[in-house]
Write a protein that holds these residues in place. Structure first.
Motif, PDB file in Angstrom:
ATOM      1  N   SER A 211       0.824  -1.204   0.000  1.00  0.00           N
ATOM      2  CA  SER A 211       0.000   0.000   0.000  1.00  0.00           C
ATOM      3  C   SER A 211       0.862   1.260   0.000  1.00  0.00           C
ATOM      4  CB  SER A 211      -0.929   0.002   1.213  1.00  0.00           C
ATOM      5  OG  SER A 211      -0.178   0.100   2.406  1.00  0.00           O
ATOM      6  N   TYR A 212       0.278   2.327  -0.511  1.00  0.00           N
ATOM      7  CA  TYR A 212       1.019   3.582  -0.643  1.00  0.00           C
ATOM      8  C   TYR A 212       1.523   4.107   0.703  1.00  0.00           C
ATOM      9  CZ  TYR A 212       2.170   8.323  -2.104  1.00  0.00           C
ATOM     10  OH  TYR A 212       2.821   9.497  -2.350  1.00  0.00           O
ATOM     11  N   PRO A 213       0.711   4.101   1.789  1.00  0.00           N
ATOM     12  CA  PRO A 213       1.244   4.574   3.068  1.00  0.00           C
ATOM     13  C   PRO A 213       2.464   3.786   3.544  1.00  0.00           C
ATOM     14  CG  PRO A 213      -1.139   4.497   3.151  1.00  0.00           C
ATOM     15  CD  PRO A 213      -0.740   3.817   1.875  1.00  0.00           C
ATOM     16  N   VAL A 214       2.493   2.489   3.276  1.00  0.00           N
ATOM     17  CA  VAL A 214       3.653   1.692   3.679  1.00  0.00           C
ATOM     18  C   VAL A 214       4.885   2.120   2.887  1.00  0.00           C
ATOM     19  CG1 VAL A 214       4.626  -0.641   3.722  1.00  0.00           C
ATOM     20  CG2 VAL A 214       2.282  -0.257   4.487  1.00  0.00           C
ATOM     21  N   LYS A 215       4.698   2.469   1.631  1.00  0.00           N
ATOM     22  CA  LYS A 215       5.837   2.943   0.843  1.00  0.00           C
ATOM     23  C   LYS A 215       6.401   4.246   1.431  1.00  0.00           C
ATOM     24  CE  LYS A 215       4.253   0.741  -3.429  1.00  0.00           C
ATOM     25  NZ  LYS A 215       5.366  -0.212  -3.618  1.00  0.00           N
ATOM     26  N   ILE A 216       5.524   5.110   1.921  1.00  0.00           N
ATOM     27  CA  ILE A 216       6.000   6.342   2.550  1.00  0.00           C
ATOM     28  C   ILE A 216       6.774   6.024   3.830  1.00  0.00           C
ATOM     29  CG2 ILE A 216       5.295   8.544   3.544  1.00  0.00           C
ATOM     30  CD1 ILE A 216       4.950   8.282   0.485  1.00  0.00           C
TER      31      ILE A 216
END
Length: 382
Positions: A211-216
């Motif tokens: 997920s995108y938040p995990v990438k951040i």
């Protein structure tokens, strides 16, 4: 281990869920004293098998400290320390026997990736034998390898090959990040597993279904690893720095339940094949694998995700996406050199003629279109 997944990465659509088993992550210097009793109550468990490594058990007081906390609650069953590097299958079998003989109902893993993965493999085999739900694990890591956040367990089979088991029930039910317990970790192991965590941050940026938040979170972890690994080398007894590194390791492989399993990338896949086969520690295999390959072979979206790392590292862009990916590789190589971790495949006596089979094992297919490129890449870092 699983072969690489080439599914395109979507940034604006996705799914996130915490791992099924995890009841809590406790962190902070000295936290093991209060966190372990809380987890005993939360998990409703009675008797622990401590799984650890021989050096940690015999050369430090860390295992005794964990034993004493468990004994205060009459929750210590036995301590098992026959776990070697890359988790040989013989140790797993002996661990299963020890667990049953001591009447245990959960495991407390103390140490690096090997005892944590071994605990998963032991519990997996116990579930196969006894049925029902897989017994829980509490992980107390003393390195930065981040094995405690995954649902998989890698171990070495009787033929010397790295294999894996995977189940949602294998992810630890409790994790305790107590930096005081890392002070006895040898410098090279501590720093090289930090590079392993850095490897996770990079590969999760182009891993499908993340997920995108995990990438951040991975970008934030990358920045902290770049900042605090050199500081930890200069001031190895600084507990605050070590605690920040443990949190960075946590962010590098944030606990998550994927809609569909996807393996980490090329570095991770090659590391597993090189590590078990040639007795190279996981942190060192990460040191050996760099990003130049991705600068030419990754998709445009993946390159852009990697290039964005420079912003979080407070580094200026080169002006091109490919140039930024190569600059990231150069920065990582510079960090490795600064930490005194530079190594080559030749240093570990890897036969050059074995490189094609290593590449095939990592890619999962001898007809893979990138096979010749990966072999050439391995030859480059030989």
């Amino acid at each position: 281990m699983s072969s690489l997944d080439s599914t395109p990465v979507a940034q604006l659509h996705g799914f996130y869920s915490w791992t099924d088993t995890l009841k809590g992550v406790y962190y902070g210097p000295g936290s093991v004293k209060t966190a372990l009793p809380k987890l005993l109550a939360t998990l409703s468990v009675k008797k622990a098998l401590i799984v650890t490594g021989k050096s940690l058990n015999t050369k430090t007081d860390i295992v005794r400290r964990v034993e004493n906390i468990l004994k205060e609650y009459d929750a210590w069953g036995a301590t098992f320390f026959e776990i070697g590097e890359h988790t040989p299958i013989a140790g797993i079998r002996n661990g299963v026997a020890k667990y049953k003989d001591a009447g245990c109902d959960f495991i407390v893993a103390v140490g690096g990736g090997s005892p944590i993965d071994a605990s998963k493999a032991i519990l997996y085999n116990i579930q196969l034998e006894l049925g029902g739900r897989t017994p829980p694990q509490v992980a107390i890591p003393t390195t930065l390898s981040a094995a405690e956040y995954s649902i998989g367990a890698g171990f070495t089979n009787d033929e010397g090959h790295k294999v894996a088991v995977s189940s949602q029930e294998l992810a630890p039910a409790g994790i305790i990040l107590d930096a005081e317990l890392t002070l006895a970790t040898p410098e090279k192991l501590w720093l090289s597993t930090g590079i392993r965590a850095l490897d996770h941050t990079v590969e999760n940026l182009y891993r499908p279904y993340v997920s995108y938040p995990v990438k951040i979170l991975c970008y934030a972890a990358m920045a902290d690893l770049f900042e605090y690994l050199p500081k930890s080398k200069v001031d190895p007894q600084n507990v605050e720095i070590r605690q920040k590194l443990q949190v960075a390791s946590w962010m590098s492989l944030w606990p998550m339940k994927l809609e569909k399993y996807s393996a980490l990338g090329l570095s991770h896949a090659l590391g597993h094949k090189l590590g078990a086969r040639f007795s190279i520690p996981h942190g060192i295999t990460s040191v050996l694998i760099f990003l130049e390959f991705q600068s030419t072979h990754a998709s445009q979206a993946d390159k852009e995700a990697l290039a964005a790392s420079l912003f979080y590292l407070k580094q200026p862009s080169t002006g091109t996406v490919e140039g930024d990916v190569r600059k990231l590789a150069s920065l990582i190589n510079g960090l490795v050199e600064n930490l005194g971790l530079h190594a080559t495949l030749a240093d570990y006596n890897v036969p050059k003629g074995d490189l094609p089979s290593v590449a095939i094992g990592a890619l999962g297919d001898e007809q893979h279109p990138d096979l010749s490129s990966v072999v050439m890449f391995l030859e480059k870092i030989y």
